[in-house]
Design a protein around this motif. Structure first.
Motif, mmCIF file in Angstrom:
data_model
loop_
_atom_site.group_PDB
_atom_site.id
_atom_site.type_symbol
_atom_site.label_atom_id
_atom_site.label_comp_id
_atom_site.label_asym_id
_atom_site.label_seq_id
_atom_site.Cartn_x
_atom_site.Cartn_y
_atom_site.Cartn_z
ATOM 1 N N ASP A 53 -17.085 -38.966 34.468
ATOM 2 C CA ASP A 53 -16.281 -38.709 35.662
ATOM 3 C C ASP A 53 -16.275 -39.923 36.583
ATOM 4 O O ASP A 53 -15.234 -40.294 37.139
ATOM 5 N N SER A 54 -17.435 -40.541 36.752
ATOM 6 C CA SER A 54 -17.535 -41.734 37.603
ATOM 7 C C SER A 54 -16.726 -42.884 37.016
ATOM 8 O O SER A 54 -16.031 -43.597 37.739
ATOM 9 N N LEU A 55 -16.805 -43.049 35.706
ATOM 10 C CA LEU A 55 -16.047 -44.109 35.041
ATOM 11 C C LEU A 55 -14.551 -43.884 35.204
ATOM 12 O O LEU A 55 -13.795 -44.822 35.487
ATOM 13 N N ALA A 56 -14.098 -42.649 35.052
ATOM 14 C CA ALA A 56 -12.673 -42.339 35.235
ATOM 15 C C ALA A 56 -12.242 -42.600 36.673
ATOM 16 O O ALA A 56 -11.144 -43.113 36.911
ATOM 17 N N ALA A 57 -13.079 -42.268 37.645
ATOM 18 C CA ALA A 57 -12.738 -42.503 39.048
ATOM 19 C C ALA A 57 -12.643 -43.993 39.345
ATOM 20 O O ALA A 57 -11.739 -44.437 40.065
ATOM 21 N N VAL A 58 -13.553 -44.782 38.787
ATOM 22 C CA VAL A 58 -13.503 -46.230 38.987
ATOM 23 C C VAL A 58 -12.275 -46.810 38.297
ATOM 24 O O VAL A 58 -11.578 -47.667 38.862
ATOM 25 N N ARG A 59 -11.971 -46.352 37.085
ATOM 26 C CA ARG A 59 -10.748 -46.806 36.397
ATOM 27 C C ARG A 59 -9.525 -46.527 37.248
ATOM 28 O O ARG A 59 -8.650 -47.377 37.403
ATOM 29 N N ARG A 60 -9.448 -45.319 37.778
ATOM 30 C CA ARG A 60 -8.296 -44.928 38.584
ATOM 31 C C ARG A 60 -8.170 -45.815 39.819
ATOM 32 O O ARG A 60 -7.075 -46.250 40.175
ATOM 33 N N ALA A 61 -9.279 -46.111 40.468
ATOM 34 C CA ALA A 61 -9.245 -46.961 41.657
ATOM 35 C C ALA A 61 -8.789 -48.379 41.309
ATOM 36 O O ALA A 61 -7.954 -48.965 42.003
ATOM 37 N N VAL A 62 -9.321 -48.913 40.224
ATOM 38 C CA VAL A 62 -8.938 -50.268 39.810
ATOM 39 C C VAL A 62 -7.478 -50.297 39.392
ATOM 40 O O VAL A 62 -6.716 -51.190 39.789
ATOM 41 N N TRP A 63 -7.048 -49.321 38.594
ATOM 42 C CA TRP A 63 -5.660 -49.290 38.147
ATOM 43 C C TRP A 63 -4.707 -49.092 39.315
ATOM 44 O O TRP A 63 -3.616 -49.651 39.326
ATOM 45 N N SER A 64 -5.096 -48.313 40.297
ATOM 46 C CA SER A 64 -4.237 -48.089 41.457
ATOM 47 C C SER A 64 -4.028 -49.380 42.231
ATOM 48 O O SER A 64 -2.932 -49.668 42.700
ATOM 49 N N GLU A 65 -5.084 -50.149 42.369
ATOM 50 C CA GLU A 65 -4.964 -51.409 43.101
ATOM 51 C C GLU A 65 -4.241 -52.475 42.294
ATOM 52 O O GLU A 65 -3.525 -53.291 42.841
ATOM 53 N N GLN A 66 -4.417 -52.470 40.984
ATOM 54 C CA GLN A 66 -3.868 -53.528 40.144
ATOM 55 C C GLN A 66 -2.460 -53.230 39.641
ATOM 56 O O GLN A 66 -1.523 -53.900 40.009
ATOM 57 N N GLY A 67 -2.344 -52.207 38.813
ATOM 58 C CA GLY A 67 -1.089 -52.001 38.106
ATOM 59 C C GLY A 67 -0.179 -50.939 38.671
ATOM 60 O O GLY A 67 1.035 -51.079 38.659
ATOM 61 N N PHE A 68 -0.746 -49.863 39.171
ATOM 62 C CA PHE A 68 0.098 -48.775 39.648
ATOM 63 C C PHE A 68 0.905 -49.192 40.874
ATOM 64 O O PHE A 68 1.996 -48.716 41.095
ATOM 65 N N ALA A 69 0.371 -50.091 41.675
ATOM 66 C CA ALA A 69 1.082 -50.532 42.875
ATOM 67 C C ALA A 69 2.374 -51.249 42.495
ATOM 68 O O ALA A 69 3.391 -51.108 43.152
#
Length: 105
Positions: A62-78
């Motif tokens: 769960d922690s790994l998924a949350a960190v992935r989501r945060a990184v992806w949101s800042e990097q690619g999803f934006a």
């Protein structure tokens, strides 16, 4: 590490490779844990559960998924939010896809 964190037995060919792998895994575990602890409460609350198993606290997955989501949101999803194709999906569907990808990656 195997007893406490569930790290699997290493399967490298040389003793030097085995000696490098476990400290690297422990380092990565520590980095993910520290990054997850710095996330806001909304990002940390998302705990994946199933009908037959209820968790009281988030697991490392769960922690790994949350960190992935945060990184992806800042990097690619934006970047992808600005395209016209991304606007075709409903926000709920985009959220569901992102959630599934963060846990599957």
């Amino acid at each position: 590490m195997r007893d406490h964190l569930g790290v699997e037995t290493q399967r490298q060919w040389s003793d030097k490779a085995i000696a490098r792998t476990t400290p690297c895994l422990l380092g990565l575990f520590s980095i993910v844990t520290l990054l997850a602890s710095r996330l806001d409460c909304r990002a940390r609350v998302r705990i994946s559960t199933s009908a037959w198993y209820h968790k009281q606290r988030p697991t490392f997955a769960d922690s790994l998924a949350a960190v992935r989501r945060a990184v992806w949101s800042e990097q690619g999803f934006a970047v992808s939010r600005q395209s016209a194709d991304a606007a075709k999906l409903s926000p709920a569907l985009r959220e569901s896809i992102a959630y599934a990808l963060c846990h599957a990656a």
